[in-house]
Design a protein around this motif. Structure first.
Motif, mmCIF file in Angstrom:
data_model
loop_
_atom_site.group_PDB
_atom_site.id
_atom_site.type_symbol
_atom_site.label_atom_id
_atom_site.label_comp_id
_atom_site.label_asym_id
_atom_site.label_seq_id
_atom_site.Cartn_x
_atom_site.Cartn_y
_atom_site.Cartn_z
ATOM 1 N N ALA A 190 0.842 -1.207 0.000
ATOM 2 C CA ALA A 190 0.000 0.000 0.000
ATOM 3 C C ALA A 190 0.872 1.251 0.000
ATOM 4 N N ALA A 191 1.953 1.207 0.787
ATOM 5 C CA ALA A 191 2.837 2.379 0.861
ATOM 6 C C ALA A 191 3.570 2.593 -0.462
ATOM 7 N N VAL A 192 3.997 1.501 -1.089
ATOM 8 C CA VAL A 192 4.674 1.612 -2.386
ATOM 9 C C VAL A 192 3.728 2.233 -3.411
ATOM 10 N N LEU A 193 2.506 1.709 -3.475
ATOM 11 C CA LEU A 193 1.563 2.197 -4.487
ATOM 12 C C LEU A 193 1.145 3.632 -4.215
ATOM 13 N N ALA A 194 1.071 3.996 -2.932
ATOM 14 C CA ALA A 194 0.673 5.364 -2.588
ATOM 15 C C ALA A 194 1.790 6.359 -2.851
ATOM 16 N N SER A 195 3.022 5.856 -2.983
ATOM 17 C CA SER A 195 4.169 6.764 -3.087
ATOM 18 C C SER A 195 4.173 7.547 -4.390
ATOM 19 N N GLY A 196 3.618 6.933 -5.439
ATOM 20 C CA GLY A 196 3.694 7.577 -6.737
ATOM 21 C C GLY A 196 5.104 7.608 -7.313
ATOM 22 N N ALA A 197 6.025 6.860 -6.721
ATOM 23 C CA ALA A 197 7.413 6.858 -7.218
ATOM 24 C C ALA A 197 7.458 6.251 -8.622
ATOM 25 N N PRO A 198 8.319 6.784 -9.488
ATOM 26 C CA PRO A 198 8.403 6.280 -10.858
ATOM 27 C C PRO A 198 8.673 4.775 -10.894
ATOM 28 N N GLY A 199 7.943 4.074 -11.751
ATOM 29 C CA GLY A 199 8.195 2.651 -11.939
ATOM 30 C C GLY A 199 7.619 1.744 -10.863
ATOM 31 N N THR A 200 6.822 2.287 -9.960
ATOM 32 C CA THR A 200 6.280 1.444 -8.883
ATOM 33 C C THR A 200 4.773 1.227 -8.988
ATOM 34 N N ASP A 201 4.156 1.811 -9.997
ATOM 35 C CA ASP A 201 2.682 1.782 -10.015
ATOM 36 C C ASP A 201 2.097 0.438 -10.447
ATOM 37 N N HIS A 202 2.941 -0.504 -10.907
ATOM 38 C CA HIS A 202 2.435 -1.844 -11.231
ATOM 39 C C HIS A 202 2.802 -2.869 -10.169
ATOM 40 N N ALA A 203 3.251 -2.406 -9.019
ATOM 41 C CA ALA A 203 3.696 -3.326 -7.965
ATOM 42 C C ALA A 203 2.499 -3.838 -7.165
ATOM 43 N N VAL A 204 1.631 -4.579 -7.844
ATOM 44 C CA VAL A 204 0.354 -4.945 -7.225
ATOM 45 C C VAL A 204 0.340 -6.352 -6.629
ATOM 46 N N GLU A 205 1.283 -7.206 -7.032
ATOM 47 C CA GLU A 205 1.211 -8.602 -6.584
ATOM 48 C C GLU A 205 1.737 -8.769 -5.154
ATOM 49 N N LEU A 206 1.084 -9.668 -4.431
ATOM 50 C CA LEU A 206 1.571 -10.077 -3.114
ATOM 51 C C LEU A 206 1.798 -11.578 -3.160
ATOM 52 N N SER A 207 3.060 -11.980 -3.328
ATOM 53 C CA SER A 207 3.404 -13.400 -3.382
ATOM 54 C C SER A 207 3.652 -13.874 -1.969
ATOM 55 N N MET A 208 2.655 -14.543 -1.400
ATOM 56 C CA MET A 208 2.799 -15.014 -0.014
ATOM 57 C C MET A 208 1.821 -16.142 0.249
ATOM 58 N N GLY A 209 2.243 -17.078 1.095
ATOM 59 C CA GLY A 209 1.462 -18.257 1.426
ATOM 60 C C GLY A 209 2.080 -19.495 0.811
ATOM 61 N N MET A 210 2.249 -20.535 1.633
ATOM 62 C CA MET A 210 2.807 -21.807 1.180
ATOM 63 C C MET A 210 1.841 -22.913 1.639
ATOM 64 N N SER A 211 2.274 -24.176 1.517
ATOM 65 C CA SER A 211 1.359 -25.290 1.818
ATOM 66 C C SER A 211 0.737 -25.180 3.216
ATOM 67 N N GLY A 212 1.541 -24.756 4.185
ATOM 68 C CA GLY A 212 1.076 -24.776 5.560
ATOM 69 C C GLY A 212 0.333 -23.534 6.010
ATOM 70 N N ASP A 213 0.408 -22.449 5.238
ATOM 71 C CA ASP A 213 -0.162 -21.196 5.747
ATOM 72 C C ASP A 213 -0.923 -20.400 4.681
ATOM 73 N N LEU A 214 -1.324 -21.068 3.607
ATOM 74 C CA LEU A 214 -1.947 -20.306 2.510
ATOM 75 C C LEU A 214 -3.238 -19.607 2.942
ATOM 76 N N GLU A 215 -3.990 -20.223 3.875
ATOM 77 C CA GLU A 215 -5.257 -19.601 4.300
ATOM 78 C C GLU A 215 -5.004 -18.226 4.938
ATOM 79 N N HIS A 216 -3.972 -18.154 5.771
ATOM 80 C CA HIS A 216 -3.649 -16.869 6.415
ATOM 81 C C HIS A 216 -3.216 -15.835 5.373
ATOM 82 N N ALA A 217 -2.434 -16.306 4.392
ATOM 83 C CA ALA A 217 -1.940 -15.393 3.367
ATOM 84 C C ALA A 217 -3.083 -14.858 2.509
ATOM 85 N N VAL A 218 -4.004 -15.742 2.141
ATOM 86 C CA VAL A 218 -5.139 -15.304 1.316
ATOM 87 C C VAL A 218 -6.005 -14.320 2.111
#
Ligand SMILES: *Cc1c(COP(=O)(O)O)cnc(C)c1O
Length: 236
Positions: A190-218
């Motif tokens: 959220a802070a990256v996207l709110a910054s308006g810094a050049p080249g950061t406006d497509h930083a939308v993905e959150l890669s997180m969650g593995m076999s044991g904790d995917l529910e928390h990540a989602v």
């Protein structure tokens, strides 16, 4: 391959998809917002091809040597390969031809070297910023306090495209702590996207969650879970 072969892989893949859908629905999210990346470390090409056949097209390697060794065997199969492990500088040139995205950028030096290598190869490279949201010393990733500065630095590099952020959840039975580590990554996005810094406006993905904790990540907003053992079985 696993004793129960391709059918077992397809079956467990379906169960993981069900888990993702249930986790998304329980917090009012559209399951289609959550992509599934298969972490294929230590697997055979046969097992990985079976997973691709079963519809898993987003894959991740975390060792350059395995990535390069398996590359030719997967060349005819529809997939997109991400690098999800720690990438040593001296492996960049070997790894680059085989990957669409490097999710583990966690230092200005690695970012600069990747940018230069991509430029030499005449291409651009998608990257995620890896953040150590749990503070565990054993984990790679930039300190959360340095994450914004590194995001700005990546955004300014001509051959890298910052697509999002990546983290490995806290390794603890305390589910509040696990959840907090994922929520921290969402706050940084959220802070990256709110910054308006050049080249950061497509930083939308959150890669997180593995076999044991995917529910928390989602629940915390993951857009990409990275799953290994729940599909391929325990690692040898
Ligand atoms: C192995 C690995 C995963 C998947 O872990 P599982 O617990 O087997 O689902 C996810 N992310 C990274 C970086 C990995 O190395």
């Amino acid at each position: 391959m696993d004793p129960d072969g391709a059918a077992g892989i397809a079956d467990r893949l379906a169960r993981v998809r069900d888990r993702i859908a249930a986790a998304a629905q329980s917090v009012g999210r559209d399951p289609a917002e959550v992509h599934l990346l298969l972490a294929v470390k230590t697997q055979t090409p046969e097992a990985v091809l079976a997973a691709i056949d079963a519809g898993a097209h987003l894959l991740g390697h975390n060792r350059a040597q395995e990535l390069v060794a398996m590359g030719p065997a997967l060349a005819g199969a529809p997939h997109q390969m991400h690098f999800i492990g720690h990438l040593q500088s001296n492996k960049i040139h070997q790894a680059l031809p085989w990957v669409a995205c490097v999710q583990s950028v966690d230092s200005p030096l690695l970012a600069t070297r990747l940018d230069r290598a991509a430029g030499h190869a005449g291409r651009s490279l998608d990257v995620f910023l890896q953040v150590n949201t749990s503070g565990e010393e054993t984990k790679w990733g930039v300190d959360p306090r340095q994450a914004l500065d590194l995001a700005y630095a990546i955004g300014a590099l001509p051959h890298l495209r910052l697509r999002g952020l990546m983290t490995i959840g806290a390794n603890t039975p305390d589910t509040d702590e696990v959840r907090a580590s994922f929520e921290r990554l969402a706050q940084i996005r959220a802070a990256v996207l709110a910054s308006g810094a050049p080249g950061t406006d497509h930083a939308v993905e959150l890669s997180m969650g593995m076999s044991g904790d995917l529910e928390h990540a989602v629940a915390a907003g993951s857009t990409m879970v990275r799953i290994g053992s729940a599909v391929f079985g325990p690692r040898l």
